[in-house]
Design an enzyme around this catalytic site. Structure first.
Site, PDB file in Angstrom:
ATOM      1  N   ARG A 190       0.724  -1.100  -0.067  1.00  0.00           N
ATOM      2  CA  ARG A 190      -0.049  -0.104  -0.047  1.00  0.00           C
ATOM      3  C   ARG A 190       1.042   1.039   0.154  1.00  0.00           C
ATOM      4  NH1 ARG A 190      -5.329  -0.386   1.709  1.00  0.00           N
ATOM      5  NH2 ARG A 190      -6.250  -2.255   0.914  1.00  0.00           N
ATOM      6  N   ARG A 195      -3.403   6.970   0.344  1.00  0.00           N
ATOM      7  CA  ARG A 195      -4.004   8.447   1.176  1.00  0.00           C
ATOM      8  C   ARG A 195      -3.039   9.134   1.902  1.00  0.00           C
ATOM      9  NH1 ARG A 195      -9.771   5.638   2.858  1.00  0.00           N
ATOM     10  NH2 ARG A 195      -8.168   4.341   3.067  1.00  0.00           N
ATOM     11  N   ARG A 243      -7.361  12.126  -5.906  1.00  0.00           N
ATOM     12  CA  ARG A 243      -8.985  11.496  -5.342  1.00  0.00           C
ATOM     13  C   ARG A 243      -9.931  12.380  -5.328  1.00  0.00           C
ATOM     14  NH1 ARG A 243     -11.469   8.738  -4.770  1.00  0.00           N
ATOM     15  NH2 ARG A 243     -11.755   7.392  -2.783  1.00  0.00           N
ATOM     16  N   ASP A 248      -6.515  -2.625  -7.281  1.00  0.00           N
ATOM     17  CA  ASP A 248      -6.970  -3.463  -5.915  1.00  0.00           C
ATOM     18  C   ASP A 248      -7.271  -4.804  -6.525  1.00  0.00           C
ATOM     19  OD1 ASP A 248      -8.309  -2.392  -3.274  1.00  0.00           O
ATOM     20  OD2 ASP A 248      -9.709  -3.682  -4.032  1.00  0.00           O
ATOM     21  N   TYR A 266     -14.741 -11.675   0.406  1.00  0.00           N
ATOM     22  CA  TYR A 266     -15.495 -10.381   0.245  1.00  0.00           C
ATOM     23  C   TYR A 266     -16.849 -10.965  -0.597  1.00  0.00           C
ATOM     24  CZ  TYR A 266     -11.753  -7.477   1.728  1.00  0.00           C
ATOM     25  OH  TYR A 266     -10.850  -6.844   2.422  1.00  0.00           O
TER      26      TYR A 266
HETATM   27  O1  CP3 Z   1       0.258   0.725  -3.314  1.00  0.00           O
HETATM   28  C1  CP3 Z   1      -0.226  -0.376  -3.377  1.00  0.00           C
HETATM   29  O2  CP3 Z   1       0.107  -1.341  -2.428  1.00  0.00           O
HETATM   30  C2  CP3 Z   1      -1.112  -0.716  -4.479  1.00  0.00           C
HETATM   31  C3  CP3 Z   1      -2.493  -0.474  -4.292  1.00  0.00           C
HETATM   32  C4  CP3 Z   1      -3.377  -1.563  -3.727  1.00  0.00           C
HETATM   33  C5  CP3 Z   1      -4.750  -1.266  -3.375  1.00  0.00           C
HETATM   34  N1  CP3 Z   1      -5.311  -2.134  -2.774  1.00  0.00           N
HETATM   35  C6  CP3 Z   1      -5.107   0.260  -3.396  1.00  0.00           C
HETATM   36  C7  CP3 Z   1      -6.465   0.930  -2.598  1.00  0.00           C
HETATM   37  C8  CP3 Z   1      -3.393  -2.826  -3.379  1.00  0.00           C
HETATM   38  C9  CP3 Z   1      -2.222  -3.904  -3.660  1.00  0.00           C
HETATM   39  C10 CP3 Z   1      -4.522  -3.429  -2.750  1.00  0.00           C
HETATM   40  C11 CP3 Z   1      -4.929  -4.524  -2.232  1.00  0.00           C
HETATM   41  C12 CP3 Z   1      -6.167  -4.887  -1.599  1.00  0.00           C
HETATM   42  N2  CP3 Z   1      -7.199  -4.409  -1.580  1.00  0.00           N
HETATM   43  C13 CP3 Z   1      -6.088  -5.621  -0.223  1.00  0.00           C
HETATM   44  C14 CP3 Z   1      -4.864  -6.765   0.096  1.00  0.00           C
HETATM   45  C15 CP3 Z   1      -3.779  -6.059   0.913  1.00  0.00           C
HETATM   46  C16 CP3 Z   1      -4.278  -5.728   2.273  1.00  0.00           C
HETATM   47  O3  CP3 Z   1      -4.261  -4.540   2.563  1.00  0.00           O
HETATM   48  O4  CP3 Z   1      -4.551  -6.702   3.032  1.00  0.00           O
HETATM   49  C17 CP3 Z   1      -7.137  -5.823   0.269  1.00  0.00           C
HETATM   50  C18 CP3 Z   1      -7.770  -6.706   1.126  1.00  0.00           C
HETATM   51  C19 CP3 Z   1      -8.150  -4.869  -0.426  1.00  0.00           C
HETATM   52  C20 CP3 Z   1      -9.390  -4.635  -0.315  1.00  0.00           C
HETATM   53  C21 CP3 Z   1      -9.641  -3.087  -0.077  1.00  0.00           C
HETATM   54  N3  CP3 Z   1      -9.483  -2.062  -0.872  1.00  0.00           N
HETATM   55  C22 CP3 Z   1      -9.474  -2.370   1.212  1.00  0.00           C
HETATM   56  C23 CP3 Z   1      -9.581  -3.114   2.488  1.00  0.00           C
HETATM   57  C24 CP3 Z   1      -9.876  -1.148   1.025  1.00  0.00           C
HETATM   58  C25 CP3 Z   1      -9.634   0.059   2.029  1.00  0.00           C
HETATM   59  C26 CP3 Z   1     -10.801   0.762   2.403  1.00  0.00           C
HETATM   60  C27 CP3 Z   1     -10.341   2.094   2.817  1.00  0.00           C
HETATM   61  O5  CP3 Z   1     -10.953   3.178   2.323  1.00  0.00           O
HETATM   62  O6  CP3 Z   1      -9.931   2.201   3.885  1.00  0.00           O
HETATM   63  C28 CP3 Z   1      -9.790  -0.876  -0.412  1.00  0.00           C
HETATM   64  C29 CP3 Z   1      -9.785   0.384  -1.027  1.00  0.00           C
HETATM   65  C30 CP3 Z   1      -8.439   0.853  -1.488  1.00  0.00           C
HETATM   66  N4  CP3 Z   1      -7.523  -0.074  -2.321  1.00  0.00           N
HETATM   67  C31 CP3 Z   1      -7.734   2.294  -1.434  1.00  0.00           C
HETATM   68  C32 CP3 Z   1      -6.566   2.092  -2.090  1.00  0.00           C
HETATM   69  C33 CP3 Z   1      -5.468   3.291  -2.128  1.00  0.00           C
HETATM   70  C34 CP3 Z   1      -8.122   3.214  -0.439  1.00  0.00           C
HETATM   71  C35 CP3 Z   1      -9.391   3.966  -1.118  1.00  0.00           C
HETATM   72  C36 CP3 Z   1      -9.216   4.988  -1.987  1.00  0.00           C
HETATM   73  O7  CP3 Z   1      -8.214   5.474  -2.150  1.00  0.00           O
HETATM   74  O8  CP3 Z   1     -10.479   5.245  -2.428  1.00  0.00           O
END
Ligand code: CP3
Length: 357
Positions: free
Chosen positions: A31, A35, A44, A80, A155
């Site tokens: 990640r 943000r 965003r 994602d 999910y």
């Molecule tokens: O920089 C990186 O690592 C690449 C980007 C990345 C994202 N998601 C972007 C994202 C990666 C590798 C993921 C994988 C992902 N997504 C996982 C596996 C990794 C982990 O953390 O265990 C999981 C479980 C998800 C599912 C998911 N998507 C979650 C739990 C969330 C967070 C919700 C929140 O708002 O806190 C997301 C949304 C997400 N994916 C964001 C980002 C940058 C944040 C929301 C946004 O910017 O709108």
């Protein structure tokens, strides 16, 4: 060897993945784009995460941000784990501060039968185009990725994030044939998706099985391990490093070292030395700083990073990372300072050790 994309300037990450000796430890952060970065928050304001992913130029820019700012040794495709589920027929949305939400959760054999195969060139051309663009710009390796069947299924079945995975486990125990078909279809998707990413230039792949640590080892072996073995066998000929990551997986590490992954993620609950013992030197390791330490006083953070490095440099094959993703409220200057420290301190330790040898 299928790939022919030439070499990257900085290949420390790839060498550490393969268990080769390195001059200093490679580091990247799960990640690392997100943000905590002002530039990301600014983007965003005008685009959703899905819109960023649909625009290869913008998506490549977001992927590059942490590489430029932190000086990390690998980039990870900005995307994602939910993105390839859209073309399979999953109606999801990513809800801020919450995570994925699914409008049509899987509850029956019929629901699983409806899931479609993906064709990345047709269904996800923007992902492949982003990778092509990135390969022209990066001088560090690019990591492609996918979610793993168990974590994706959690999910899809729960309809969103979950604490106990009760619906997921109930389906698994109660309807093993339905579960097996779901694992099979998701496993096929993962292989197809990762192969497509590597074909256009991804230098390594990571499979995120974030929530698989909720399973007892015997259940992992029975319900999940077979599909993971199939996935790693299905990408073996690509000859790129493959990383398998989960949280709370200390008791699963021995299994993880036997399923065909080249690198296994370790979280902060298991010391590197124990992780090496549990994986019996069969794989390289990636980890394992507690992401909460990024909020600790610098002296505390530094001493914990030192402990990992002191242990890591004793054997080749460690990629420095956090034990889970960067949290959104982290101060970017802490990540910058930490990266510089890991580089500098590990280089010093490795050179001392090689002189003593
Ligand atoms: O920089 C990186 O690592 C690449 C980007 C990345 C994202 N998601 C972007 C994202 C990666 C590798 C993921 C994988 C992902 N997504 C996982 C596996 C990794 C982990 O953390 O265990 C999981 C479980 C998800 C599912 C998911 N998507 C979650 C739990 C969330 C967070 C919700 C929140 O708002 O806190 C997301 C949304 C997400 N994916 C964001 C980002 C940058 C944040 C929301 C946004 O910017 O709108």
């Amino acid at each position: 060897m299928i790939k022919g994309f030439g070499t990257v300037k900085n290949d420390l990450f790839l060498r550490a993945c393969r268990g080769e000796r390195v001059e200093r430890l490679p580091v990247w952060y799960m990640r690392q784009a997100g943000r905590y970065q002002a530039e990301y928050r600014e983007i965003r304001k005008n685009f959703t995460l899905e819109e960023i992913c649909l625009d290869p130029t913008l998506c490549a820019k977001v992927t590059m941000l942490p590489v430029e700012q932190l000086n990390v040794d690998a980039a990870i495709l900005f995307s994602d784990i939910m993105i390839p589920l859209g073309p399979m027929g999953v109606n999801y949305s990513l809800v801020k501060d919450k995570g994925p939400e699914i409008a049509n959760p899987i509850r029956s054999l019929h629901d699983v039968e409806q899931l479609r195969k993906i064709h990345p060139e047709v269904d996800l051309p923007h992902v492949l185009e982003t990778i092509r663009l990135l390969k022209q710009q990066l001088d560090v390796p690019l990591i492609g990725f996918s979610g793993a069947p168990f974590t994706l299924a959690s999910y899809m079945i729960e309809g969103g994030p979950s604490r106990n995975y009760l619906l997921t486990k109930t389906l698994m125990y109660e309807a093993p044939a339905t579960w097996e078909l779901l694992m099979d279809k998701l496993g096929d998707m993962v292989v197809t998706y990762l192969r497509a990413q590597v074909m256009v230039g991804a230098d390594a792949v990571q499979i995120f099985d974030s929530w698989v640590g909720s399973l007892a080892p015997a259940d992992y072996r029975r319900y999940v391990r077979p599909v993971m073995e199939k996935i790693f066998a299905g990408i073996k000929d690509l000859d790129v490093p493959s990383i398998y990551f989960g949280v709370n997986t200390g008791e699963l590490l021995a299994d993880f070292s036997q399923i065909g992954a080249g690198v296994v993620g370790v979280d902060w609950r298991v010391p590197i030395q124990s992780a090496r013992e549990r994986t019996r030197g069969m794989v390289s390791l990636q980890g394992n700083l507690d992401p909460a330490l990024l909020f600790a006083p610098w002296e505390v953070l530094q001493s914990r990073a030192k402990e990992i490095i002191d242990e890591a440099v004793k054997e080749p094959g460690l990629v420095f990372n956090l034990g889970h993703g960067v949290l959104p409220s982290v101060d970017p200057s802490v990540l910058q300072k930490l990266t510089a420290f890991i580089h500098e301190y590990s280089e010093k330790k490795i050179s001392e050790l090689s002189k003593a040898r």
